[in-house]
Every structure is written in structure tokens, then in C-alpha cells.
Motif scaffolding. Structure first.
Motif, PDB file in Angstrom:
ATOM      1  N   PHE A 169       0.826  -1.204   0.000  1.00  0.00           N
ATOM      2  CA  PHE A 169       0.000   0.000   0.000  1.00  0.00           C
ATOM      3  C   PHE A 169       0.866   1.262   0.000  1.00  0.00           C
ATOM      4  O   PHE A 169       0.326   2.367   0.082  1.00  0.00           O
ATOM      5  CB  PHE A 169      -0.926   0.015   1.224  1.00  0.00           C
ATOM      6  CG  PHE A 169      -2.048  -0.980   1.150  1.00  0.00           C
ATOM      7  CD1 PHE A 169      -3.288  -0.627   0.642  1.00  0.00           C
ATOM      8  CD2 PHE A 169      -1.871  -2.289   1.583  1.00  0.00           C
ATOM      9  CE1 PHE A 169      -4.322  -1.542   0.567  1.00  0.00           C
ATOM     10  CE2 PHE A 169      -2.897  -3.214   1.510  1.00  0.00           C
ATOM     11  CZ  PHE A 169      -4.128  -2.841   1.003  1.00  0.00           C
ATOM     12  N   SER A 171       2.569   2.524   2.324  1.00  0.00           N
ATOM     13  CA  SER A 171       1.995   3.215   3.480  1.00  0.00           C
ATOM     14  C   SER A 171       2.874   4.310   4.057  1.00  0.00           C
ATOM     15  O   SER A 171       2.369   5.269   4.649  1.00  0.00           O
ATOM     16  CB  SER A 171       1.693   2.184   4.579  1.00  0.00           C
ATOM     17  OG  SER A 171       0.753   1.239   4.137  1.00  0.00           O
ATOM     18  N   ASP A 178      -4.483   5.909   4.242  1.00  0.00           N
ATOM     19  CA  ASP A 178      -4.811   5.271   2.969  1.00  0.00           C
ATOM     20  C   ASP A 178      -6.326   5.247   2.771  1.00  0.00           C
ATOM     21  O   ASP A 178      -7.080   4.988   3.719  1.00  0.00           O
ATOM     22  CB  ASP A 178      -4.269   3.833   2.952  1.00  0.00           C
ATOM     23  CG  ASP A 178      -4.322   3.218   1.563  1.00  0.00           C
ATOM     24  OD1 ASP A 178      -5.402   2.743   1.179  1.00  0.00           O
ATOM     25  OD2 ASP A 178      -3.291   3.228   0.872  1.00  0.00           O
TER      26      ASP A 178
END
Length: 473
Positions: A169, A171, A178
């Protein structure tokens, strides 16, 4: 929720329409914390009435032990969990036990969550934690505080994404949350209140239809993400040895059938959410307590120095994680006070009597039919003063082996019970110990003055606004 035959103890001051809900001075968005106050003196089984609907709760250890017998009882879907099905259908958490996909997916994925399987995830957990430490190290150098829970949520989402689905992701490239997290938090919040809104007289069902449409439109972002994860795997031509690989390529029966495509997406979503939301909450609560318990923190640090050495950048090996016994007890005690999934529901497989031994507080016990549901309320189960002396005190030594052996078997249930217990509990515990070990070995954490624990509820529990200053050790 059934129970037409019985009336149970309930808080005083019940009102005709609102029942026991929406009391003056109580926040309707924090039902778990309200229940901690209202249910503490109501006995082993009690009821709450909200908008004409009866909810029955069990917190007595003996009664809970009976309800946890999988031969007589099975998982029931609590209202918020049932309403979550509009997003995840028959995923592992939201499926009825007799739905075929639950058994197929459970048996397929269970080996991937065994203790021995943790060796394959260990390096991913360490790598993601090191990336968080790099972010926090920069904040320490600049004298900035960090908001603990959002960053830990980034960490646990990144970890489960990489470990289970070989998906990142990204992150730590931004401080922004997110959109997967914000979208599914909104989904959970919608599910948590949906049944209560539907019960509103005159306008409830119309409001639910409107909110459902809005929620499903918002959820399209997640559905696209899940389809992209699967499509990316299909086009790569690479068979990864991860959970997604098992779901896509390992047969679920002797005929060679695979999980159907829709269920694969539901399981991805279930594992992404369950694999990060509860763990980030647990580690956040642990850090909150450790910053307020200097003696406990000193013992954690002494154990880390003994097992890992004095180099603050040291990383626990797979073999060292089980040696961090006191730190593991810190995690256990955190989950006693704040089980991040605070309850589970049970129904009998056939009509039966519970509490015949007097544990329900009723002579002869209570008749319970398959239409009756009991919500095991874990925060009160974990605060029974007869089992947990001085229950509000944070004391990891409650989980020394001799104390565990002395307690009733069903006094501690942070991961649910039986075959429907959390499939990822070993993953969550291993990750929690690694994250806490590395953060506490690397940094001294100083909480902002005046902060009082504030908890948000969205089917799970999470501290909010808990910021700490960081000093490199």
C-alpha cells in the motif's frame, strides 16, 4: 435477538421508547464504553433494550464457559456483524457456520496461520516495522510528536498486505491515511449503527435505504482495489506462496474445485481488515499503558536488553520472539483490558437450558432456543473481580503460567472461541511482540501532557489522539 420468554436484569431508569439507550451523559457512539459502566453490577447475564429491541449479554465466567461449548452452541451474527455482510458477504468473520464457503475457506487457510507458519511472515513483519521506525526516527530528530494509532494502522495494513497478498500500500510514503482504511472504517461505522437506525419509528427504514446506497457507492473503491489485486496476480503468471496464492490455486475439495472468485475477494477484504485493524489497536493500547506504567516499562526494557542486547537497532530473530515472555504478557494484559474485538454472539444448535447449575442467577437455569442470541461481552468478562483481582490495574504478571492454570478456562477470550475463534491470532500475537520490541528498544516514548485515554468504536476499539514524543535510545 429472541428471548421472548425471559426478562433479565437491566439498568434502572428504562424509558418507554428509548429503553436503556441514549442516556443523559452517555455518548451513543460509544456503546462498549457505556456498557462497561451500565453492566458492571447487573450480574452474569443481563439485557439492554434499545428502540424496542432486546439485547442479552453474558459476562459470568461459568455461563460463558457453557456458551463456548461448540457441541451445544455455535457462532451467531451480532447485529453489527450481520450488517457488515453487505460489504463482505460470507467472508470468514461474517459467514454463518453452516455456509459452505466458511468451511472451505477456513480449512484452506488454517495451515497458513499456524505457529510454524509464522516463520514465513517474520521477515515481512520486521521489514515493515523498520520502515515505520525510519519515519519515527525522522520525527525524533525534528522534535515532532507522532499520532500513534494512525501510524500503527499503516504498519499493520502494510504487513498483512505484503505477507498475505504480496501487495504493498506504500503506506510510509505519506502521512495521509490510505483510502482503503478510511473507506472501510466508514463501512464498519455504517454497519455498527445500521440496525439502530432501522429501528427508528417512521423514518428508520427510509434512512437505511438512503445510507445503504451511499455506503455501497463509497465501497466501490475497495471493490476495484480487490479486483486489481487479483488481476495483478493473474497477469503476472507467478504463483506466490502466500494466502492469495492458496485461495487462487489450491483445491478446496477432491474434485479440484477452487474458491469462487467472489469469495476470494471477500476473504481478501476480511483478512486485510481483521489482519490490521485489531492489531494496530492492541499495540496502541499497549503503548498507552506502557507510557503510564514506568515499572512495567522498565521490566520490558530489561528483558529486551537481555534477549536482544543493548544495540537499540537490534532486531529479534524468529527464535528470540518466544523468549520475550514478559513482553508477551504485556500484550495479553492489554487484550484483557481492551479486547479490540469486544464481543461475540452465540446461539444453541437446538433448544437447551443454560445455567442449570445456578450460574445464570436463575433457579433451574434458562431455556434457550436457536432463535435466541447471547452476546458475550468480553470487557466485563475480563473484569470479573472474583477472577481478576483489582481488575482495572495493569498487571502483566496475571499471565504467569501458574496464574493461568489457576483461572477458569474461559475467563480470557480476546480472540473469540472454538472453531470460530480468530484464525489469525498467532499472526497478530507474533506481529505485536515484534513491533513493540523494536519500537521500545529504539525509542523512549513521552506522552503529551494531559492526555486522557479516548477510544473510538467502529465494531473494534481504537485509541484516538494518543500522541507521543520520541527520543532515540
Amino acid at each position: 435477538m429472541g428471548w421472548a420468554e425471559h426478562d433479565f436484569p437491566h439498568p434502572s431508569g428504562r424509558r418507554r421508547i428509548l429503553g436503556d439507550a441514549f442516556r443523559k451523559g452517555m455518548d451513543p457512539t460509544t456503546p462498549v464504553q457505556n456498557m462497561l459502566r451500565l453492566g458492571a453490577d447487573l450480574g452474569p447475564i443481563f439485557e439492554m433494550l434499545a428502540m424496542g429491541r432486546k439485547f442479552v449479554f453474558a459476562r459470568g465466567v461459568d455461563l460463558v464457559g457453557e456458551l463456548c461449548d461448540d457441541k451445544r452452541f455455535t457462532k451467531a451474527l451480532a447485529p453489527g456483524v450481520a450488517d457488515l455482510r453487505m460489504f463482505v458477504a460470507d467472508g470468514l468473520f461474517t459467514a454463518e457456520t453452516d455456509e459452505p464457503n466458511w468451511r472451505l475457506a477456513h480449512d484452506l487457510l488454517m495451515p497458513a496461520f499456524s505457529k510454524s507458519a509464522m516463520r514465513g511472515y517474520h521477515d515481512v513483519m520486521v521489514e515493515a516495522t523498520d520502515e515505520l521506525i525510519s519515519v519515527w526516527d525522522k520525527a525524533a530528530g525534528e522534535g515532532r510528536t507522532v499520532d500513534v494509532s494512525p501510524w500503527l494502522t499503516k504498519l499493520t495494513l502494510e504487513t498483512i498486505g505484503r505477507a498475505a497478498f504480496s501487495h504493498t500500500f506504500h503506506s510510509f510514503e505519506t502521512a495521509e491515511v490510505d483510502p482503503f482504511v478510511t473507506t472501510f472504517v466508514a463501512d464498519m461505522s455504517h454497519a455498527a449503527v445500521r440496525s439502530n437506525v432501522a429501528a427508528l419509528p417512521f423514518v428508520g427504514r427510509r434512512m437505511v435505504r438512503t445510507r445503504d446506497r451511499e455506503a455501497l457507492v463509497r465501497h466501490e473503491y475497495i471493490d476495484r482495489l480487490l479486483r486489481d489485486i487479483v488481476a495483478e496476480r493473474e497477469t503476472s503468471g507467478v504463483e506466490h506462496d502466500d494466502l492469495l496464492g492458496r485461495m487462487m490455486h489450491v483445491p478446496v475439495d477432491e474434485s479440484g474445485s477452487l474458491l469462487d472468485a467472489a469469495n476470494v475477494r471477500h476473504q481478501i477484504l476480511t483478512l486485510l481488515v481483521a489482519g490490521h485493524e485489531t492489531t494496530s489497536g492492541a499495540v496502541s493500547f499497549a503503548l498507552y499503558h506502557l507510557t503510564r506504567e514506568p515499572e512495567v516499562l522498565a521490566r520490558v526494557r530489561a528483558e529486551l536488553d537481555e534477549v536482544l542486547g543493548t544495540d537499540p537497532s537490534a532486531t529479534p530473530s524468529f527464535e528470540q520472539v518466544p523468549k520475550l515472555r514478559y513482553l508477551r504478557r504485556v500484550v495479553d494484559e492489554t487484550l484483557r483490558l481492551w479486547p479490540t474485538a469486544p464481543g461475540f454472539a452465540r446461539s444453541p444448535r437446538e433448544t437447551t437450558t443454560i445455567g442449570a447449575d445456578g450460574s445464570a442467577g436463575v433457579p433451574g437455569g434458562l431455556r434457550m432456543t436457536p432463535d435466541d442470541k447471547v452476546l458475550v461481552f468480553i470487557p466485563l468478562l475480563h473484569r470479573d473481580p472474583e477472577v481478576w483481582p483489582d481488575p482495572e490495574r495493569f498487571d502483566p504478571d496475571r499471565f504467569l503460567p501458574e496464574h493461568i492454570r489457576a483461572r477458569p478456562a474461559h475467563a480470557y477470550k480476546p480472540f473469540g472461541t472454538g472453531e470460530r475463534a480468530c484464525i489469525g491470532r498467532q499472526f497478530a500475537l507474533h506481529e505485536s511482540v515484534i513491533v513493540l520490541a523494536k519500537l521500545l528498544h529504539r525509542f523512549d516514548l513521552t506522552p503529551e501532557p494531559g492526555y486522557e485515554l479516548t477510544i473510538t468504536e467502529r465494531l473494534t476499539l481504537m485509541p484516538v489522539g494518543f500522541r507521543v514524543g520520541l527520543t532515540r535510545r
